[in-house]
Scaffold this motif. Structure first.
Motif, PDB file in Angstrom:
ATOM      1  N   SER A   1      16.418  55.272  -4.436  1.00 59.67           N
ATOM      2  CA  SER A   1      17.051  55.974  -3.318  1.00 59.67           C
ATOM      3  C   SER A   1      18.541  56.198  -3.604  1.00 59.67           C
ATOM      4  N   GLN A   2      19.128  57.094  -2.838  1.00 58.15           N
ATOM      5  CA  GLN A   2      20.574  57.299  -2.940  1.00 58.15           C
ATOM      6  C   GLN A   2      21.301  56.030  -2.510  1.00 58.15           C
ATOM      7  N   TYR A   3      20.744  55.335  -1.540  1.00 54.91           N
ATOM      8  CA  TYR A   3      21.326  54.073  -1.089  1.00 54.91           C
ATOM      9  C   TYR A   3      21.396  53.073  -2.245  1.00 54.91           C
ATOM     10  N   LYS A   4      20.316  53.001  -3.018  1.00 59.55           N
ATOM     11  CA  LYS A   4      20.296  52.082  -4.159  1.00 59.55           C
ATOM     12  C   LYS A   4      21.309  52.504  -5.221  1.00 59.55           C
ATOM     13  N   LEU A   5      21.465  53.805  -5.432  1.00 56.46           N
ATOM     14  CA  LEU A   5      22.474  54.279  -6.389  1.00 56.46           C
ATOM     15  C   LEU A   5      23.867  53.811  -5.967  1.00 56.46           C
ATOM     16  N   ILE A   6      24.117  53.855  -4.675  1.00 54.51           N
ATOM     17  CA  ILE A   6      25.429  53.463  -4.156  1.00 54.51           C
ATOM     18  C   ILE A   6      25.615  51.951  -4.218  1.00 54.51           C
ATOM     19  N   LYS A   7      24.663  51.206  -3.669  1.00 56.39           N
ATOM     20  CA  LYS A   7      24.829  49.760  -3.520  1.00 56.39           C
ATOM     21  C   LYS A   7      24.582  48.975  -4.805  1.00 56.39           C
ATOM     22  N   THR A   8      23.568  49.334  -5.559  1.00 57.52           N
ATOM     23  CA  THR A   8      23.217  48.571  -6.757  1.00 57.52           C
ATOM     24  C   THR A   8      23.949  49.068  -8.000  1.00 57.52           C
ATOM     25  N   TYR A   9      24.032  50.389  -8.142  1.00 58.68           N
ATOM     26  CA  TYR A   9      24.586  50.968  -9.371  1.00 58.68           C
ATOM     27  C   TYR A   9      26.013  51.486  -9.214  1.00 58.68           C
ATOM     28  N   HIS A  10      26.568  51.372  -8.019  1.00 55.24           N
ATOM     29  CA  HIS A  10      27.961  51.723  -7.738  1.00 55.24           C
ATOM     30  C   HIS A  10      28.307  53.186  -8.036  1.00 55.24           C
ATOM     31  N   ILE A  11      27.355  54.075  -7.776  1.00 58.11           N
ATOM     32  CA  ILE A  11      27.641  55.508  -7.830  1.00 58.11           C
ATOM     33  C   ILE A  11      28.318  55.851  -6.504  1.00 58.11           C
ATOM     34  N   SER A  12      29.456  56.509  -6.561  1.00 54.79           N
ATOM     35  CA  SER A  12      30.212  56.752  -5.327  1.00 54.79           C
ATOM     36  C   SER A  12      29.539  57.811  -4.458  1.00 54.79           C
TER      37      SER A  12
ATOM     38  N   LYS B   1      16.975  69.000 -10.008  1.00 51.91           N
ATOM     39  CA  LYS B   1      16.032  68.113 -10.697  1.00 51.91           C
ATOM     40  C   LYS B   1      16.377  66.638 -10.499  1.00 51.91           C
ATOM     41  N   LEU B   2      17.633  66.330 -10.223  1.00 53.78           N
ATOM     42  CA  LEU B   2      18.040  64.949  -9.985  1.00 53.78           C
ATOM     43  C   LEU B   2      17.263  64.359  -8.824  1.00 53.78           C
ATOM     44  N   TRP B   3      17.164  65.118  -7.742  1.00 51.90           N
ATOM     45  CA  TRP B   3      16.509  64.604  -6.536  1.00 51.90           C
ATOM     46  C   TRP B   3      15.018  64.393  -6.769  1.00 51.90           C
ATOM     47  N   GLU B   4      14.418  65.259  -7.571  1.00 51.11           N
ATOM     48  CA  GLU B   4      13.006  65.093  -7.930  1.00 51.11           C
ATOM     49  C   GLU B   4      12.827  63.847  -8.801  1.00 51.11           C
ATOM     50  N   THR B   5      13.728  63.652  -9.752  1.00 48.64           N
ATOM     51  CA  THR B   5      13.650  62.490 -10.647  1.00 48.64           C
ATOM     52  C   THR B   5      13.871  61.198  -9.872  1.00 48.64           C
ATOM     53  N   LEU B   6      14.817  61.204  -8.947  1.00 51.42           N
ATOM     54  CA  LEU B   6      15.028  60.012  -8.113  1.00 51.42           C
ATOM     55  C   LEU B   6      13.769  59.665  -7.344  1.00 51.42           C
TER      56      LEU B   6
END
Length: 103
Positions: A47-58, A36-41
């Motif tokens: 994007s996963q890129y934004k999670l990494i770069k903006t929100y610092h999710i590893s 469900k995470l991927w659907e919610t994203l």
């Protein structure tokens, strides 16, 4: 048949029974999946890129989420805050009897 041969047979039988027992335990394990995470994203247009770069999710955390492996409650909390959603929007508990729904 010598004593050593009996011991070897006994060890092989014991190992097979042990493997069978472990297999039976694993069959009844429930799991949490993050489909469900991927659907919610996608729905929130993050994007996963934004999670990494903006929100610092590893990338390691994202990899564990992709593989439905263990992640910390801290990470789940961060994702809920970032996506402004409930835990049920990113994770789902599935019993092993429903394992056909995992993929």
């Amino acid at each position: 048949m010598g004593y050593c041969q009996y011991i070897n047979i006994y060890i092989k039988i014991y190992i097979n029974l042990y493997i069978f027992y472990i297999y039976k335990l694993i069959r009844y394990v429930a799991m949490i999946v993050y489909n469900k995470l991927w659907e919610t994203l996608k729905r929130k247009k993050i994007s996963q890129y934004k999670l990494i770069k903006t929100y610092h999710i590893s990338t390691g955390q994202l990899d564990r989420l992709r593989k439905n492996e263990n992640v910390s409650t801290y990470t789940l909390n961060q994702l809920c805050e970032i996506l402004d959603c409930e835990l049920s929007d990113i994770a789902e508990y599935i019993r092993n009897s429903d394992s056909k729904n995992i993929e």
